[in-house]
Design a protein around this motif. Structure first.
Motif, PDB file in Angstrom:
ATOM      1  N   MET A  93      -3.997  20.416 -10.523  1.00 22.80           N
ATOM      2  CA  MET A  93      -2.775  19.902  -9.889  1.00 22.80           C
ATOM      3  C   MET A  93      -3.124  19.291  -8.540  1.00 22.80           C
ATOM      4  SD  MET A  93       0.737  21.956  -8.857  1.00 22.80           S
ATOM      5  CE  MET A  93       1.143  22.269 -10.577  1.00 22.80           C
ATOM      6  N   PHE A  94      -2.695  18.043  -8.330  1.00 25.73           N
ATOM      7  CA  PHE A  94      -2.873  17.344  -7.064  1.00 25.73           C
ATOM      8  C   PHE A  94      -1.577  17.455  -6.270  1.00 25.73           C
ATOM      9  CE2 PHE A  94      -5.769  15.443 -10.126  1.00 25.73           C
ATOM     10  CZ  PHE A  94      -6.968  15.479  -9.425  1.00 25.73           C
ATOM     11  N   VAL A  95      -1.692  17.919  -5.024  1.00 23.19           N
ATOM     12  CA  VAL A  95      -0.518  18.313  -4.238  1.00 23.19           C
ATOM     13  C   VAL A  95      -0.517  17.580  -2.897  1.00 23.19           C
ATOM     14  CG1 VAL A  95       0.785  20.275  -3.315  1.00 23.19           C
ATOM     15  CG2 VAL A  95      -0.722  20.600  -5.309  1.00 23.19           C
ATOM     16  N   PHE A  96       0.656  17.144  -2.458  1.00 22.94           N
ATOM     17  CA  PHE A  96       0.786  16.482  -1.164  1.00 22.94           C
ATOM     18  C   PHE A  96       2.219  16.592  -0.675  1.00 22.94           C
ATOM     19  CE2 PHE A  96      -0.003  13.583  -4.756  1.00 22.94           C
ATOM     20  CZ  PHE A  96       1.303  13.258  -5.079  1.00 22.94           C
ATOM     21  N   ASN A  97       2.386  16.423   0.624  1.00 16.85           N
ATOM     22  CA  ASN A  97       3.728  16.372   1.218  1.00 16.85           C
ATOM     23  C   ASN A  97       4.127  14.930   1.481  1.00 16.85           C
ATOM     24  OD1 ASN A  97       3.212  19.459   1.831  1.00 16.85           O
ATOM     25  ND2 ASN A  97       5.380  19.028   2.187  1.00 16.85           N
ATOM     26  N   GLY A  98       5.018  14.713   2.430  1.00 16.93           N
ATOM     27  CA  GLY A  98       5.604  13.391   2.546  1.00 16.93           C
ATOM     28  C   GLY A  98       5.513  12.749   3.902  1.00 16.93           C
ATOM     29  N   GLY A  99       6.662  12.587   4.540  1.00 20.53           N
ATOM     30  CA  GLY A  99       6.754  11.908   5.823  1.00 20.53           C
ATOM     31  C   GLY A  99       7.485  10.568   5.706  1.00 20.53           C
ATOM     32  N   PRO A 100       6.774   9.454   5.377  1.00 22.20           N
ATOM     33  CA  PRO A 100       5.319   9.358   5.282  1.00 22.20           C
ATOM     34  C   PRO A 100       4.651   9.608   6.628  1.00 22.20           C
ATOM     35  CG  PRO A 100       6.306   7.180   5.211  1.00 22.20           C
ATOM     36  CD  PRO A 100       7.432   8.160   5.185  1.00 22.20           C
ATOM     37  N   GLY A 101       3.459  10.174   6.568  1.00 18.35           N
ATOM     38  CA  GLY A 101       2.733  10.510   7.781  1.00 18.35           C
ATOM     39  C   GLY A 101       2.491  11.991   7.933  1.00 18.35           C
ATOM     40  N   SER A 102       2.843  12.784   6.915  1.00 19.70           N
ATOM     41  CA  SER A 102       2.674  14.225   6.991  1.00 19.70           C
ATOM     42  C   SER A 102       1.444  14.677   6.229  1.00 19.70           C
ATOM     43  CB  SER A 102       3.904  14.936   6.425  1.00 19.70           C
ATOM     44  OG  SER A 102       3.669  16.332   6.331  1.00 19.70           O
ATOM     45  N   ALA A 103       0.768  15.683   6.766  1.00 21.80           N
ATOM     46  CA  ALA A 103      -0.295  16.356   6.037  1.00 21.80           C
ATOM     47  C   ALA A 103       0.314  17.287   4.997  1.00 21.80           C
ATOM     48  CB  ALA A 103      -1.180  17.132   7.010  1.00 21.80           C
ATOM     49  N   SER A 104      -0.542  17.907   4.194  1.00 17.54           N
ATOM     50  CA  SER A 104      -0.076  18.680   3.036  1.00 17.54           C
ATOM     51  C   SER A 104       0.121  20.165   3.326  1.00 17.54           C
ATOM     52  CB  SER A 104      -1.082  18.526   1.890  1.00 17.54           C
ATOM     53  OG  SER A 104      -2.349  19.046   2.265  1.00 17.54           O
ATOM     54  N   LEU A 105       0.155  20.542   4.599  1.00 17.28           N
ATOM     55  CA  LEU A 105       0.184  21.965   4.935  1.00 17.28           C
ATOM     56  C   LEU A 105       1.433  22.698   4.461  1.00 17.28           C
ATOM     57  CD1 LEU A 105       0.978  22.434   8.732  1.00 17.28           C
ATOM     58  CD2 LEU A 105       1.307  20.290   7.525  1.00 17.28           C
ATOM     59  N   TRP A 106       2.554  22.003   4.296  1.00 12.34           N
ATOM     60  CA  TRP A 106       3.811  22.681   3.966  1.00 12.34           C
ATOM     61  C   TRP A 106       3.748  23.312   2.582  1.00 12.34           C
ATOM     62  CZ3 TRP A 106       5.693  22.548   8.617  1.00 12.34           C
ATOM     63  CH2 TRP A 106       5.454  21.427   9.421  1.00 12.34           C
ATOM     64  N   LEU A 107       3.390  22.532   1.574  1.00 10.15           N
ATOM     65  CA  LEU A 107       3.237  23.100   0.240  1.00 10.15           C
ATOM     66  C   LEU A 107       1.994  23.973   0.148  1.00 10.15           C
ATOM     67  CD1 LEU A 107       4.240  20.096  -2.079  1.00 10.15           C
ATOM     68  CD2 LEU A 107       5.574  22.139  -1.549  1.00 10.15           C
ATOM     69  N   HIS A 108       0.967  23.599   0.891  1.00  8.97           N
ATOM     70  CA  HIS A 108      -0.285  24.351   0.903  1.00  8.97           C
ATOM     71  C   HIS A 108      -0.052  25.786   1.368  1.00  8.97           C
ATOM     72  CE1 HIS A 108      -4.869  23.977   2.036  1.00  8.97           C
ATOM     73  NE2 HIS A 108      -4.605  25.116   1.419  1.00  8.97           N
ATOM     74  N   MET A 109       0.606  25.930   2.528  1.00  9.84           N
ATOM     75  CA  MET A 109       0.783  27.247   3.138  1.00  9.84           C
ATOM     76  C   MET A 109       2.157  27.848   2.889  1.00  9.84           C
ATOM     77  SD  MET A 109      -2.153  27.720   4.488  1.00  9.84           S
ATOM     78  CE  MET A 109      -1.854  29.187   5.471  1.00  9.84           C
ATOM     79  N   GLY A 110       3.001  27.131   2.130  1.00 17.84           N
ATOM     80  CA  GLY A 110       4.351  27.621   1.897  1.00 17.84           C
ATOM     81  C   GLY A 110       4.579  28.204   0.528  1.00 17.84           C
ATOM     82  N   VAL A 111       3.890  27.635  -0.514  1.00 16.74           N
ATOM     83  CA  VAL A 111       4.234  28.090  -1.856  1.00 16.74           C
ATOM     84  C   VAL A 111       3.101  27.957  -2.863  1.00 16.74           C
ATOM     85  CG1 VAL A 111       5.320  25.850  -2.374  1.00 16.74           C
ATOM     86  CG2 VAL A 111       5.874  27.813  -3.768  1.00 16.74           C
TER      87      VAL A 111
END
Length: 501
Positions: A93-111
């Protein structure tokens, strides 16, 4: 004012919102490539009742230009289960957040990642001051898939290199091409082309996911996906404006009014689901025609619609009438609990905050934004340095205003955000051309940034195979995983989706 919001949803971005950075210029050229950074470690996690040993690879992948020279570096975090007999049977699974301009820490460290910051609670709570414990994430998806968290160029540690420019990656199409190149490289380097593949994005990350389906389903170099998870989705930006925008937003405002007990619940026998079903019907069948007719409404028609609008949203009939039924997000945040001196959250309407100005038309800040951003930023940096051993000579960029300001839509919308971008047609075509690809739409009822009904309307467009769209809902907001019960349910729903249940 803190700015977590822009990291999660682009739906309200405007040039004015980022005026303080408007004068910045992109670097003419990035630094020399050198050798890509790479950090490896191993760990064990307890996930869904199972003990899982896994390897972690955190590091840079260089993207090459047409001269085979590195022009950008994409930093990612890969979690790979050990002792897998046949990797071709193991999903990735390839995972990323949004923004645009945001790093992926929210899904990474959230769920989704194997570790999470311990901030999920049973009721809306401010994250306060550190320490912010980083704990084993029993809700991670590592038991059903290997996980790759991607920080697009300009976010996290990712950046342009040598003669590369940020603008080459900062746009709807440019971003899909850039992240798509990374995915192809990762599959090749890790020998995983035969594995089942999933995308998971949050907020603008859902726009990216849909654009990636189109980008990677072309030119006979296909990457076929088994599924796409859209968390707090924004797919059709044109539908987020005008009459459809207000209609898509209104059921969310109704849900928030219900939560704060500003509607007559007894009229629906205290049945939230029945209430929301009626709110949807009112939005599409009565509110949209009224907004379109405008001054063409008769006095009786206008009075009836205003009265019903007020009964759903909790604002007074007088306010609804004076606003011409156009109660946008900022207005609603300020108006719903004005008599209590409180504003409600944009990303999660359950949150409330106090402001200095009690008579203003719109809110000064988002109580649901400043309630959790410090915890995620601190936890991600602490986790990378102390647990993963990541040592870089630059800051980890959680949110880049420069990326956001220079983002281009498919029609050249520029710094105002992605303009009228609509990625639904590409997603729909990808589904039609791949009979096995399914879509999961995960929405929080109290999210005004990416309203659940607006996302539903987007996916009801002609050409979308609706029988392969799974919809899930949570009594929380944009980051529904901040609610402990919703975190558990979201994890179960995503796991079932990946397992084909």
């Amino acid at each position: 004012m803190k700015t977590l919001g822009a990291a999660l949803a682009v739906a309200s971005l405007s040039a004015g919102a980022f005026a303080q950075d408007a004068g910045k210029k992109d670097e003419i050229a990035g630094p020399e490539a050198g050798d890509p950074a790479r950090f490896e470690t191993s760990d064990t996690a307890r996930v869904n009742g199972e003990s899982i040993s896994y390897d972690v690879v955190a590091g840079e992948t260089f993207l090459l230009n047409d001269k085979d020279q590195p022009n950008a570096s994409v930093f990612s975090f890969s979690y790979l289960k050990k002792n897998v007999a046949d990797p071709s049977q193991r999903p990735v699974m390839f995972v990323f957040n949004g923004g645009p301009g945001s790093a992926s820490l929210w899904l990474h460290m959230g769920v989704i990642g194997p570790k999470r910051v311990d901030v999920a609670t049973d009721s809306p709570t401010d994250d306060g001051a550190p320490p912010y414990p980083v704990i084993n994430n029993e809700y991670s998806l590592l038991d059903v898939a290997d996980l790759v968290f991607i920080d697009p160029v300009g976010t996290g540690y990712s950046r342009p290199l040598e003669d590369g420019k940020g603008e080459d990656h900062w746009g709807v199409d440019e971003d899909a091409a850039s992240v798509g190149r990374f995915i192809r490289r990762w599959l090749t380097e890790n020998e995983r082309w035969a594995s089942p593949k999933y995308l998971a994005g949050e907020s603008y990350g859902t726009t990216r996911a849909a654009a990636l389906v189109s980008e990677l389903n072309d030119r006979y170099n296909d990457v076929a996906f088994n599924g796409v998870i859209l968390i707090s989705a924004i797919l059709d930006f044109e539908a987020a404006r005008g009459a459809l925008g207000y209609a898509g937003l209104m059921p969310t405002q109704a849900a928030i009014a219900w939560y704060h007990n500003r509607v007559d619940r007894s009229a629906w026998n205290n049945d939230f689901d029945a209430f929301i079903a009626d709110a949807r019907a009112f939005a599409s069948d009565e509110l949209v025609p009224a907004l379109i007719k405008g001054q063409g409404l008769s006095a009786d028609e206008e009075a009836a619609v205003v009265s019903e609008f007020a009964s759903f949203t909790g604002v007074s009939e007088d306010y609804a009438d004076r606003a011409n039924l156009r109660v946008g997000v900022g207005r609603y945040m300020k108006e719903l609990l004005r008599d209590q001196g409180l504003t409600v959250g944009r990303y999660d309407g359950r949150y409330t905050g106090e402001e200095e100005d009690g008579v203003g038309e719109t809110a000064e800040a988002d109580p649901s934004g400043y309630a959790m951003d410090a915890a995620f930023t601190a936890a991600m940096n602490d986790y990378m340095t102390r647990q993963l051993g990541v040592k870089m000579d630059r800051d980890y960029t959680v949110l880049s205003y420069d990326v956001n300001m220079k983002w281009k839509s498919v029609d050249g919308g520029g710094s105002g955000g992605p303009g009228y971008t609509n990625v639904v047609p590409g997603l729909a075509r990808g589904m039609r051309e791949n009979k096995d690809m399914r879509v999961m739409l995960a929405s929080g009822y109290y999210d005004q940034a990416t309203p659940f009904y607006a996302a539903e309307l987007s996916l009801q467009a002609p050409g979308v195979p609706m029988d392969r769209v799974v919809k899930t809902y949570y009594p929380a907001g944009h980051m529904m995983y901040l609610d402990l019960g919703s975190l558990e349910q979201l994890s179960e729903d995503m796991r079932a989706f990946v397992q084909g249940e």
